[in-house]
Structures are given as structure tokens and as C-alpha cells.
Design a protein around this motif. Sequence first.
Motif, PDB file in Angstrom:
ATOM      1  N   GLU A  20       0.843  -1.190   0.000  1.00  0.00           N
ATOM      2  CA  GLU A  20       0.000   0.000   0.000  1.00  0.00           C
ATOM      3  C   GLU A  20       0.883   1.246   0.000  1.00  0.00           C
ATOM      4  O   GLU A  20       1.957   1.247   0.584  1.00  0.00           O
ATOM      5  CB  GLU A  20      -0.873  -0.033   1.261  1.00  0.00           C
ATOM      6  N   VAL A  21       0.401   2.308  -0.647  1.00  0.00           N
ATOM      7  CA  VAL A  21       1.115   3.579  -0.654  1.00  0.00           C
ATOM      8  C   VAL A  21       0.580   4.463   0.474  1.00  0.00           C
ATOM      9  O   VAL A  21      -0.451   4.177   1.064  1.00  0.00           O
ATOM     10  CB  VAL A  21       0.967   4.300  -2.016  1.00  0.00           C
ATOM     11  N   SER A  22       1.277   5.554   0.746  1.00  0.00           N
ATOM     12  CA  SER A  22       0.829   6.509   1.766  1.00  0.00           C
ATOM     13  C   SER A  22      -0.269   7.404   1.190  1.00  0.00           C
ATOM     14  O   SER A  22      -0.496   7.441  -0.021  1.00  0.00           O
ATOM     15  CB  SER A  22       2.006   7.379   2.206  1.00  0.00           C
ATOM     16  N   CYS A  23      -0.927   8.156   2.065  1.00  0.00           N
ATOM     17  CA  CYS A  23      -1.945   9.114   1.610  1.00  0.00           C
ATOM     18  C   CYS A  23      -1.318  10.152   0.670  1.00  0.00           C
ATOM     19  O   CYS A  23      -1.933  10.529  -0.332  1.00  0.00           O
ATOM     20  CB  CYS A  23      -2.594   9.823   2.799  1.00  0.00           C
ATOM     21  N   ASP A  24      -0.110  10.615   1.002  1.00  0.00           N
ATOM     22  CA  ASP A  24       0.556  11.613   0.148  1.00  0.00           C
ATOM     23  C   ASP A  24       0.800  11.063  -1.249  1.00  0.00           C
ATOM     24  O   ASP A  24       0.516  11.728  -2.250  1.00  0.00           O
ATOM     25  CB  ASP A  24       1.876  12.061   0.770  1.00  0.00           C
ATOM     26  N   THR A  25       1.315   9.849  -1.333  1.00  0.00           N
ATOM     27  CA  THR A  25       1.576   9.241  -2.638  1.00  0.00           C
ATOM     28  C   THR A  25       0.271   8.984  -3.382  1.00  0.00           C
ATOM     29  O   THR A  25       0.179   9.234  -4.593  1.00  0.00           O
ATOM     30  CB  THR A  25       2.366   7.937  -2.477  1.00  0.00           C
ATOM     31  N   PHE A  27      -2.526  10.628  -3.131  1.00  0.00           N
ATOM     32  CA  PHE A  27      -3.035  11.905  -3.608  1.00  0.00           C
ATOM     33  C   PHE A  27      -2.261  12.388  -4.833  1.00  0.00           C
ATOM     34  O   PHE A  27      -2.847  12.895  -5.792  1.00  0.00           O
ATOM     35  CB  PHE A  27      -2.978  12.951  -2.494  1.00  0.00           C
ATOM     36  N   GLU A  28      -0.940  12.192  -4.830  1.00  0.00           N
ATOM     37  CA  GLU A  28      -0.106  12.610  -5.964  1.00  0.00           C
ATOM     38  C   GLU A  28      -0.435  11.825  -7.231  1.00  0.00           C
ATOM     39  O   GLU A  28      -0.337  12.350  -8.334  1.00  0.00           O
ATOM     40  CB  GLU A  28       1.377  12.413  -5.634  1.00  0.00           C
ATOM     41  N   GLU A  29      -0.806  10.569  -7.093  1.00  0.00           N
ATOM     42  CA  GLU A  29      -1.044   9.687  -8.235  1.00  0.00           C
ATOM     43  C   GLU A  29      -2.513   9.579  -8.637  1.00  0.00           C
ATOM     44  O   GLU A  29      -2.835   8.978  -9.656  1.00  0.00           O
ATOM     45  CB  GLU A  29      -0.516   8.283  -7.925  1.00  0.00           C
ATOM     46  N   LEU A  30      -3.403  10.167  -7.856  1.00  0.00           N
ATOM     47  CA  LEU A  30      -4.830   9.937  -8.055  1.00  0.00           C
ATOM     48  C   LEU A  30      -5.342  10.416  -9.406  1.00  0.00           C
ATOM     49  O   LEU A  30      -6.133   9.716 -10.050  1.00  0.00           O
ATOM     50  CB  LEU A  30      -5.624  10.594  -6.923  1.00  0.00           C
ATOM     51  N   ASP A  31      -4.902  11.571  -9.886  1.00  0.00           N
ATOM     52  CA  ASP A  31      -5.343  12.053 -11.204  1.00  0.00           C
ATOM     53  C   ASP A  31      -4.983  11.047 -12.298  1.00  0.00           C
ATOM     54  O   ASP A  31      -5.822  10.701 -13.130  1.00  0.00           O
ATOM     55  CB  ASP A  31      -4.703  13.402 -11.539  1.00  0.00           C
ATOM     56  N   ARG A  32      -3.742  10.593 -12.283  1.00  0.00           N
ATOM     57  CA  ARG A  32      -3.290   9.643 -13.303  1.00  0.00           C
ATOM     58  C   ARG A  32      -4.030   8.310 -13.157  1.00  0.00           C
ATOM     59  O   ARG A  32      -4.421   7.686 -14.153  1.00  0.00           O
ATOM     60  CB  ARG A  32      -1.783   9.425 -13.180  1.00  0.00           C
ATOM     61  N   TYR A  33      -4.256   7.881 -11.937  1.00  0.00           N
ATOM     62  CA  TYR A  33      -4.971   6.633 -11.669  1.00  0.00           C
ATOM     63  C   TYR A  33      -6.381   6.687 -12.258  1.00  0.00           C
ATOM     64  O   TYR A  33      -6.816   5.767 -12.950  1.00  0.00           O
ATOM     65  CB  TYR A  33      -5.007   6.387 -10.158  1.00  0.00           C
ATOM     66  N   ILE A  47       0.059   1.702 -11.423  1.00  0.00           N
ATOM     67  CA  ILE A  47       0.385   2.416 -10.182  1.00  0.00           C
ATOM     68  C   ILE A  47       0.096   1.485  -9.005  1.00  0.00           C
ATOM     69  O   ILE A  47      -0.943   1.592  -8.357  1.00  0.00           O
ATOM     70  CB  ILE A  47      -0.419   3.730 -10.058  1.00  0.00           C
ATOM     71  N   PRO A  48       1.004   0.562  -8.732  1.00  0.00           N
ATOM     72  CA  PRO A  48       0.778  -0.415  -7.663  1.00  0.00           C
ATOM     73  C   PRO A  48       0.608   0.257  -6.298  1.00  0.00           C
ATOM     74  O   PRO A  48       1.243   1.256  -6.001  1.00  0.00           O
ATOM     75  CB  PRO A  48       2.047  -1.271  -7.678  1.00  0.00           C
ATOM     76  N   GLY A  49      -0.239  -0.333  -5.489  1.00  0.00           N
ATOM     77  CA  GLY A  49      -0.429   0.132  -4.123  1.00  0.00           C
ATOM     78  C   GLY A  49      -1.565   1.100  -3.928  1.00  0.00           C
ATOM     79  O   GLY A  49      -2.058   1.268  -2.807  1.00  0.00           O
ATOM     80  N   VAL A  50      -2.015   1.755  -4.985  1.00  0.00           N
ATOM     81  CA  VAL A  50      -3.087   2.745  -4.836  1.00  0.00           C
ATOM     82  C   VAL A  50      -4.408   2.060  -4.500  1.00  0.00           C
ATOM     83  O   VAL A  50      -5.128   2.498  -3.604  1.00  0.00           O
ATOM     84  CB  VAL A  50      -3.210   3.641  -6.088  1.00  0.00           C
ATOM     85  N   ARG A  51      -4.746   0.970  -5.185  1.00  0.00           N
ATOM     86  CA  ARG A  51      -6.012   0.282  -4.923  1.00  0.00           C
ATOM     87  C   ARG A  51      -6.060  -0.206  -3.479  1.00  0.00           C
ATOM     88  O   ARG A  51      -7.070  -0.051  -2.794  1.00  0.00           O
ATOM     89  CB  ARG A  51      -6.203  -0.887  -5.891  1.00  0.00           C
ATOM     90  N   ALA A  52      -4.968  -0.801  -2.996  1.00  0.00           N
ATOM     91  CA  ALA A  52      -4.941  -1.273  -1.607  1.00  0.00           C
ATOM     92  C   ALA A  52      -5.150  -0.107  -0.646  1.00  0.00           C
ATOM     93  O   ALA A  52      -5.861  -0.224   0.346  1.00  0.00           O
ATOM     94  CB  ALA A  52      -3.622  -1.981  -1.313  1.00  0.00           C
ATOM     95  N   HIS A  53      -4.553   1.024  -0.962  1.00  0.00           N
ATOM     96  CA  HIS A  53      -4.727   2.202  -0.112  1.00  0.00           C
ATOM     97  C   HIS A  53      -6.169   2.689  -0.150  1.00  0.00           C
ATOM     98  O   HIS A  53      -6.756   2.987   0.898  1.00  0.00           O
ATOM     99  CB  HIS A  53      -3.774   3.322  -0.517  1.00  0.00           C
ATOM    100  N   PRO A  58     -10.686   5.640   4.049  1.00  0.00           N
ATOM    101  CA  PRO A  58     -11.952   6.276   3.670  1.00  0.00           C
ATOM    102  C   PRO A  58     -11.786   7.676   3.068  1.00  0.00           C
ATOM    103  O   PRO A  58     -12.496   8.028   2.139  1.00  0.00           O
ATOM    104  CB  PRO A  58     -12.736   6.344   4.983  1.00  0.00           C
ATOM    105  N   ALA A  59     -10.837   8.454   3.564  1.00  0.00           N
ATOM    106  CA  ALA A  59     -10.647   9.815   3.049  1.00  0.00           C
ATOM    107  C   ALA A  59     -10.169   9.795   1.601  1.00  0.00           C
ATOM    108  O   ALA A  59     -10.696  10.520   0.746  1.00  0.00           O
ATOM    109  CB  ALA A  59      -9.666  10.588   3.928  1.00  0.00           C
ATOM    110  N   CYS A  60      -9.182   8.965   1.306  1.00  0.00           N
ATOM    111  CA  CYS A  60      -8.673   8.886  -0.064  1.00  0.00           C
ATOM    112  C   CYS A  60      -9.694   8.227  -0.986  1.00  0.00           C
ATOM    113  O   CYS A  60      -9.823   8.605  -2.149  1.00  0.00           O
ATOM    114  CB  CYS A  60      -7.347   8.135  -0.099  1.00  0.00           C
ATOM    115  N   ARG A  61     -10.430   7.237  -0.469  1.00  0.00           N
ATOM    116  CA  ARG A  61     -11.474   6.595  -1.273  1.00  0.00           C
ATOM    117  C   ARG A  61     -12.549   7.607  -1.662  1.00  0.00           C
ATOM    118  O   ARG A  61     -13.006   7.645  -2.805  1.00  0.00           O
ATOM    119  CB  ARG A  61     -12.085   5.422  -0.511  1.00  0.00           C
ATOM    120  N   GLU A  62     -12.931   8.469  -0.742  1.00  0.00           N
ATOM    121  CA  GLU A  62     -13.924   9.505  -1.043  1.00  0.00           C
ATOM    122  C   GLU A  62     -13.391  10.474  -2.094  1.00  0.00           C
ATOM    123  O   GLU A  62     -14.108  10.852  -3.021  1.00  0.00           O
ATOM    124  CB  GLU A  62     -14.289  10.259   0.235  1.00  0.00           C
TER     125      GLU A  62
END
Length: 76
Positions: A20-25, A27-33, A47-53, A58-62
Motif C-alpha cells: 500500500e502507498v501513503s496518503c501523500d503518494t 493523492f499525488e497519483e490519483l489524477d493519473r490513476y 500504479i501499484p499500491g493505490v487500490r490497496a490504499h 476512507p478519506a482517499c477513497r472519497e
Amino acid sequence: MERPDTRTLLRGLLGPAAPEVSCDTCFEELDRYVDLELAGEDADAAIPGVRAHLDGCPACREEHESLLALAAERPS
């Protein structure tokens, strides 16, 4: 307020099954994801780790759900 299901509760207690990636990572990758998802690409492989995060945060999922909805509405 909606009650979480058993799977969500267990995921929260046990943590992610995959790296899993951190919230910062995230957030940085979310547009591309989201762009990859909308293009029908394998965003999880790109972009491995984003789905697990997203599954565990809940905050990043929202943020992901909001961005996905907004991006899906924009004209091509």
C-alpha cells in the motif's frame, strides 16, 4: 450514517493484503490513476499500491470517488 459491512471491518482490522502507498503518494497519483481507469487501462498495474490504499483509507477513497465522477462527466 451507513454501517460498514463485515468485509470492510475486517479489512480495517487486518490491513491491506497487498503493498500500500501513503496518503501523500495516493493523492499525488490519483489524477493519473483515474485517467487510466477511465481509459480502460489497468490502473492497478500501472500504479501499484493505490487500490490497496483506497480500499483501506476512507478519506482517499472519497476523494477517488469524487474525482472519478467529476472526470467521467467532462467532455472528451
